[in-house]
Motif scaffolding. Sequence first.
Motif, PDB file in Angstrom:
ATOM      1  N   LEU A   1      62.413  20.253  95.287  1.00 37.14           N
ATOM      2  CA  LEU A   1      62.726  20.799  93.963  1.00 37.14           C
ATOM      3  C   LEU A   1      63.680  19.874  93.209  1.00 37.14           C
ATOM      4  O   LEU A   1      63.514  19.648  92.012  1.00 37.14           O
ATOM      5  N   GLU A   2      64.658  19.314  93.915  1.00 36.73           N
ATOM      6  CA  GLU A   2      65.566  18.355  93.284  1.00 36.73           C
ATOM      7  C   GLU A   2      64.800  17.126  92.806  1.00 36.73           C
ATOM      8  O   GLU A   2      65.074  16.591  91.729  1.00 36.73           O
ATOM      9  N   ARG A   3      63.827  16.693  93.609  1.00 33.65           N
ATOM     10  CA  ARG A   3      63.024  15.527  93.250  1.00 33.65           C
ATOM     11  C   ARG A   3      62.228  15.800  91.977  1.00 33.65           C
ATOM     12  O   ARG A   3      62.166  14.965  91.085  1.00 33.65           O
ATOM     13  N   LEU A   4      61.614  16.994  91.879  1.00 29.88           N
ATOM     14  CA  LEU A   4      60.860  17.356  90.670  1.00 29.88           C
ATOM     15  C   LEU A   4      61.778  17.473  89.457  1.00 29.88           C
ATOM     16  O   LEU A   4      61.419  17.065  88.357  1.00 29.88           O
ATOM     17  N   THR A   5      62.964  18.026  89.661  1.00 35.32           N
ATOM     18  CA  THR A   5      63.916  18.169  88.567  1.00 35.32           C
ATOM     19  C   THR A   5      64.364  16.796  88.071  1.00 35.32           C
ATOM     20  O   THR A   5      64.396  16.543  86.857  1.00 35.32           O
ATOM     21  N   ALA A   6      64.666  15.894  88.996  1.00 33.24           N
ATOM     22  CA  ALA A   6      65.089  14.540  88.625  1.00 33.24           C
ATOM     23  C   ALA A   6      63.971  13.782  87.905  1.00 33.24           C
ATOM     24  O   ALA A   6      64.236  12.944  87.041  1.00 33.24           O
ATOM     25  N   ALA A   7      62.720  14.102  88.229  1.00 32.78           N
ATOM     26  CA  ALA A   7      61.575  13.440  87.595  1.00 32.78           C
ATOM     27  C   ALA A   7      61.260  14.031  86.221  1.00 32.78           C
ATOM     28  O   ALA A   7      60.362  13.546  85.533  1.00 32.78           O
ATOM     29  N   GLY A   8      61.970  15.099  85.837  1.00 27.17           N
ATOM     30  CA  GLY A   8      61.750  15.704  84.527  1.00 27.17           C
ATOM     31  C   GLY A   8      60.614  16.702  84.478  1.00 27.17           C
ATOM     32  O   GLY A   8      60.167  17.105  83.406  1.00 27.17           O
ATOM     33  N   ALA A   9      60.138  17.138  85.653  1.00 27.69           N
ATOM     34  CA  ALA A   9      59.013  18.066  85.695  1.00 27.69           C
ATOM     35  C   ALA A   9      59.428  19.523  85.526  1.00 27.69           C
ATOM     36  O   ALA A   9      58.586  20.385  85.292  1.00 27.69           O
ATOM     37  N   VAL A  10      60.730  19.795  85.634  1.00 21.81           N
ATOM     38  CA  VAL A  10      61.220  21.176  85.560  1.00 21.81           C
ATOM     39  C   VAL A  10      62.044  21.342  84.281  1.00 21.81           C
ATOM     40  O   VAL A  10      63.055  20.668  84.093  1.00 21.81           O
ATOM     41  N   ALA A  11      61.606  22.236  83.427  1.00 26.45           N
ATOM     42  CA  ALA A  11      62.301  22.475  82.161  1.00 26.45           C
ATOM     43  C   ALA A  11      63.558  23.326  82.348  1.00 26.45           C
ATOM     44  O   ALA A  11      64.561  23.115  81.677  1.00 26.45           O
ATOM     45  N   HIS A  12      63.488  24.291  83.265  1.00 31.29           N
ATOM     46  CA  HIS A  12      64.606  25.217  83.489  1.00 31.29           C
ATOM     47  C   HIS A  12      64.861  25.326  84.996  1.00 31.29           C
ATOM     48  O   HIS A  12      64.373  26.257  85.652  1.00 31.29           O
ATOM     49  N   PRO A  13      65.661  24.412  85.554  1.00 30.83           N
ATOM     50  CA  PRO A  13      65.886  24.390  87.006  1.00 30.83           C
ATOM     51  C   PRO A  13      66.443  25.692  87.569  1.00 30.83           C
ATOM     52  O   PRO A  13      66.018  26.124  88.648  1.00 30.83           O
ATOM     53  N   GLU A  14      67.357  26.333  86.852  1.00 25.68           N
ATOM     54  CA  GLU A  14      67.957  27.571  87.373  1.00 25.68           C
ATOM     55  C   GLU A  14      66.898  28.650  87.570  1.00 25.68           C
ATOM     56  O   GLU A  14      66.897  29.367  88.574  1.00 25.68           O
ATOM     57  N   ARG A  15      66.016  28.788  86.587  1.00 27.23           N
ATOM     58  CA  ARG A  15      64.955  29.810  86.688  1.00 27.23           C
ATOM     59  C   ARG A  15      64.006  29.499  87.840  1.00 27.23           C
ATOM     60  O   ARG A  15      63.569  30.408  88.547  1.00 27.23           O
ATOM     61  N   LEU A  16      63.688  28.227  88.042  1.00 33.77           N
ATOM     62  CA  LEU A  16      62.797  27.882  89.147  1.00 33.77           C
ATOM     63  C   LEU A  16      63.481  28.136  90.484  1.00 33.77           C
ATOM     64  O   LEU A  16      62.849  28.662  91.409  1.00 33.77           O
ATOM     65  N   HIS A  17      64.763  27.804  90.603  1.00 28.89           N
ATOM     66  CA  HIS A  17      65.492  28.090  91.850  1.00 28.89           C
ATOM     67  C   HIS A  17      65.526  29.593  92.122  1.00 28.89           C
ATOM     68  O   HIS A  17      65.385  30.019  93.274  1.00 28.89           O
ATOM     69  N   ASP A  18      65.704  30.401  91.085  1.00 21.98           N
ATOM     70  CA  ASP A  18      65.677  31.857  91.251  1.00 21.98           C
ATOM     71  C   ASP A  18      64.309  32.322  91.735  1.00 21.98           C
ATOM     72  O   ASP A  18      64.209  33.184  92.616  1.00 21.98           O
ATOM     73  N   ARG A  19      63.263  31.731  91.176  1.00 24.67           N
ATOM     74  CA  ARG A  19      61.897  32.109  91.586  1.00 24.67           C
ATOM     75  C   ARG A  19      61.647  31.736  93.043  1.00 24.67           C
ATOM     76  O   ARG A  19      61.077  32.500  93.814  1.00 24.67           O
ATOM     77  N   VAL A  20      62.090  30.558  93.454  1.00 25.70           N
ATOM     78  CA  VAL A  20      61.911  30.114  94.847  1.00 25.70           C
ATOM     79  C   VAL A  20      62.702  31.013  95.795  1.00 25.70           C
ATOM     80  O   VAL A  20      62.239  31.331  96.892  1.00 25.70           O
ATOM     81  N   ALA A  21      63.872  31.454  95.369  1.00 23.80           N
ATOM     82  CA  ALA A  21      64.720  32.305  96.203  1.00 23.80           C
ATOM     83  C   ALA A  21      64.090  33.666  96.486  1.00 23.80           C
ATOM     84  O   ALA A  21      64.474  34.340  97.447  1.00 23.80           O
TER      85      ALA A  21
END
Length: 162
Positions: free
Chosen positions: A75-95
């Motif tokens: 997930l960090e790799r995707l975020t660093a690559a600019g693929a994730v617009a809202h990292p917090e929301r995606l982390h919540d979804r994964v959780a």
Amino acid sequence: LGWASRGARSTSSRWCASACTDARRGERDAATQVVRSPLPAPHPPPVNLSDFVRADRVCVPLPGRTLQDAAAALLERLTAAGAVAHPERLHDRVAEERAEDLVGLGDRAFLLHYRSDAVRELAVAIGITRAPVERELGESDETQSARIVLLIVAPPRAAALY
């Protein structure tokens, strides 16, 4: 009826054998329209992982001793690559850890896939750990382990793409 069907099968079998022999010779039979090309069919071009996954989304070796650690690194790799617009929301979804989010492919790989509005388009990250990562199977003491972890994230409207 038995005699007629045996005779029909026999004639049919002889016709099929004759047509197949003609096709092997490369001949054309007007009744069967069988043509055998003298050259073998060309092989399709090789498929490379880089055709589907960009290099900045590959993590080898993938850090972590658990599947959750490995997923967090991807997930960090995707975020660093600019693929994730809202990292917090995606982390919540994964959780949320829904059962349908994870597919274990034997002892070979884990496929994690999440649908969330936190991403704009389908994105993939992959990693290979040095040692197998584990996950618990239900409420038993059994575990499943694998070294390859594939993470797919997509907006809900792109679910049909994969």
